[in-house]
Design an enzyme around this catalytic site. Sequence first.
Site, PDB file in Angstrom:
ATOM      1  N   ARG A  27      16.332   3.118  59.118  1.00  0.00           N
ATOM      2  CA  ARG A  27      16.907   2.610  57.873  1.00  0.00           C
ATOM      3  C   ARG A  27      18.050   1.625  58.127  1.00  0.00           C
ATOM      4  O   ARG A  27      18.457   0.917  57.209  1.00  0.00           O
ATOM      5  CB  ARG A  27      17.452   3.778  57.034  1.00  0.00           C
ATOM      6  CG  ARG A  27      16.383   4.758  56.630  1.00  0.00           C
ATOM      7  CD  ARG A  27      16.992   6.062  56.167  1.00  0.00           C
ATOM      8  NE  ARG A  27      17.820   5.868  55.009  1.00  0.00           N
ATOM      9  CZ  ARG A  27      17.394   5.978  53.759  1.00  0.00           C
ATOM     10  NH1 ARG A  27      16.141   6.286  53.525  1.00  0.00           N
ATOM     11  NH2 ARG A  27      18.213   5.801  52.756  1.00  0.00           N
ATOM     12  N   ASN A 100      26.305   9.293  50.862  1.00  0.00           N
ATOM     13  CA  ASN A 100      25.621   8.010  50.678  1.00  0.00           C
ATOM     14  C   ASN A 100      25.987   7.483  49.296  1.00  0.00           C
ATOM     15  O   ASN A 100      26.018   8.264  48.343  1.00  0.00           O
ATOM     16  CB  ASN A 100      24.099   8.189  50.702  1.00  0.00           C
ATOM     17  CG  ASN A 100      23.560   8.490  52.077  1.00  0.00           C
ATOM     18  OD1 ASN A 100      24.314   8.503  53.036  1.00  0.00           O
ATOM     19  ND2 ASN A 100      22.270   8.719  52.166  1.00  0.00           N
ATOM     20  N   GLU A 495       9.072 -16.226  52.284  1.00  0.00           N
ATOM     21  CA  GLU A 495       8.945 -15.004  53.086  1.00  0.00           C
ATOM     22  C   GLU A 495       9.072 -15.320  54.585  1.00  0.00           C
ATOM     23  O   GLU A 495       9.730 -14.594  55.331  1.00  0.00           O
ATOM     24  CB  GLU A 495       7.602 -14.330  52.760  1.00  0.00           C
ATOM     25  CG  GLU A 495       7.263 -13.101  53.570  1.00  0.00           C
ATOM     26  CD  GLU A 495       8.283 -11.963  53.467  1.00  0.00           C
ATOM     27  OE1 GLU A 495       9.204 -12.032  52.644  1.00  0.00           O
ATOM     28  OE2 GLU A 495       8.157 -11.024  54.272  1.00  0.00           O
ATOM     29  N   GLU A 502      16.173 -12.997  59.303  1.00  0.00           N
ATOM     30  CA  GLU A 502      16.647 -11.630  59.515  1.00  0.00           C
ATOM     31  C   GLU A 502      16.350 -11.129  60.926  1.00  0.00           C
ATOM     32  O   GLU A 502      17.121 -10.342  61.468  1.00  0.00           O
ATOM     33  CB  GLU A 502      16.122 -10.664  58.453  1.00  0.00           C
ATOM     34  CG  GLU A 502      14.646 -10.434  58.450  1.00  0.00           C
ATOM     35  CD  GLU A 502      14.207  -9.461  57.362  1.00  0.00           C
ATOM     36  OE1 GLU A 502      14.967  -8.573  56.994  1.00  0.00           O
ATOM     37  OE2 GLU A 502      13.067  -9.623  56.890  1.00  0.00           O
ATOM     38  N   LYS A 617      17.119  -0.693  56.047  1.00  0.00           N
ATOM     39  CA  LYS A 617      15.731  -0.635  55.582  1.00  0.00           C
ATOM     40  C   LYS A 617      15.674  -0.359  54.097  1.00  0.00           C
ATOM     41  O   LYS A 617      14.816  -0.860  53.399  1.00  0.00           O
ATOM     42  CB  LYS A 617      14.990   0.461  56.355  1.00  0.00           C
ATOM     43  CG  LYS A 617      13.515   0.594  56.002  1.00  0.00           C
ATOM     44  CD  LYS A 617      12.745  -0.643  56.415  1.00  0.00           C
ATOM     45  CE  LYS A 617      11.303  -0.624  55.998  1.00  0.00           C
ATOM     46  NZ  LYS A 617      10.743  -2.001  56.008  1.00  0.00           N
TER      47      LYS A 617
END
Length: 622
Positions: A27, A100, A495, A502, A617
């Site tokens: 994540r 969180n 995309e 990234e 993530k």
Amino acid sequence: MCGIIAYAGPRSAVNLLIDGLHRLEYRGYDSAGLAVQGSRGELQVEKRVGRVIELERAIGPEIKGTTGIAHTRWATHGGVTRENCHPHLDSLQRIAVVHNGIIENMGPLKARLLSEGVRFRSETDTEVIVHLIAHFYDGMGALGDSVSPDVAGDPVVALRSALARLRGTWGLAVLFADHPGVVFAARNGSPLVVGLGDGETFLASDPHALTPHTRRVVFLQDGELARIDSAGVQTFRIDGVTSKHKVDTLAEEWGDSELGEFPHYMLKEIHDQPEALRQCLGGRLVPEDGTARLGGLDLGPRELVKLPHVALMGCGTAYHACLVGAGAIEALARIPARAEIASEHRNRNPVIDPEALYFAVSQSGETADTHGAVKEVQVKGGQVMGVVNVVGSSIARACGRGVYIHSGPEMAVASTKAFSNMVAALLLFALQLGRARAMSPHAGKELALALQDVPNRVARYLAQPGPIEEMVRAVVGAKMVLFLGRGGSAAVAAEGALKLMEVAYIPCVAYPSGEMKHGPIALLEKGSPVVVIAPDDELKDKTLSNLQECRARGARVLLIHTEGDLEAAALADVAIAVPRCHPLLSPLLTVLPLQLLAYRAGLALGRDIDRPRNLAKSVTVE
Ligand code: F6R
């Protein structure tokens, strides 16, 4: 983003917590920590900046016990330091909290606590929570309120009193030294799921951390608190009344969350795509009727024909899938369809049409902005359906109805197979809607057969991906890479740019080709790499004109084109061909070389492919 795992039962907690943290690593996070209750309930804490493995190495043999909480942190309030790692403790070290989410009124709460003499050890919003709980636990009537002394020492009352003063989002796991063997939890806008084992109970922010131990789960609801011990779970509402909970069984998923023969999850997931697409399309295409059936939508032709328009909401890669989906819906159903970035949608007081259909598109099903957009549509009387990968996720449950995209677990932070399956799911919907409206049986059959065959074409491309390395050489030293395309290929350009940014940290700009001359053309100089996506469709010639404009300014053209289109290939410095397919399906093929380009460029630059810096993530904060 941040992850939580907790355990109460007879086994040694440390190994289970560390194993759970490893399962949450995908994540994205920057530090990790845990607290385990010792034999007298005392709280033993260890934390480290960096990877879970570093925390694992730091844990000495003295830390042992059978109840504990653990956390991976993705910094929001305060830098990436050991002091800011969770768990956080109250001043007397009797209470430990992992959290969180984000506490929005941290400022005034912290000021009040400081004025009452509390000393803070970190810059986090979470530390405010633990001190607040401690004040109520001591029956001190923190922040000027009065609390009856006879409820002092009651953890549920202390938690409820503290939570009532917080604004923001939380998924919390809390240990009290005076209550050995018990983990307390609370949820508001940040997911938590309880895993029911045999004489042991788990808590996690992500069901993926629970599946090695149990598939019997209870999803906590927003506003709920829980008391967890080895015997199971009790849930409460914030007013203290016991709440009923439902035990769900997590479905078996196809696909593997292990790497197998691949060096990185990203590469594995790129290669999962043929099978992932088969899982998404399987049983949903009806080629003999030239249509598709998405049972989870529960919408018949009589309802579909009445839809005035469709709106699709998502973030990042999911938003790009929405763009492709909106184009296909308009093309096939001839009703307006628009894609919108979920964070914009939720915050601009959108005009909602109760007759229209809204889709929330999300791999994780936990993205806070997309979830917020769902709530906003629902508040205004709109109908939202999910297009989601993770079964039972918050968005899937908030929508109630929708389409699972069945990508299998996606572990790499950079989304690849989920993009393809979101696009495939939206194409199925466009076909179903198109056929309910004006689309002919012949056109429907043609598209259904093309969709059925698309996994084979994806596999054929991946077996022979073409000169990716040549493209890598052209982009790795570049100041900036421009991506161009039209229609569905504009979404693919966006995309491709997102993936390269990234994973390889190379600045990229994506534009619909026609917009290039209105600004970005100023960036071009001799040798500037420009990635052009120009499949053989009705927009190709216009895109190739833009390609020529780039060449005329000395740009180095990296082209993605349709197999056999030699005329297009001749215009490029590097050309990669993808198998021919129905024009509406081309994003499923043209995106593949761009995913490989990002992967290979990241590798060439020594990047952390599966966990790029600063990214998470599942983005569970706004
Ligand atoms: C890009 C990426 C992100 C996600 C975005 C939405 O590779 O992974 O841009 O697409 O954070 O996430 P989901 O789909 O989980 O809502």
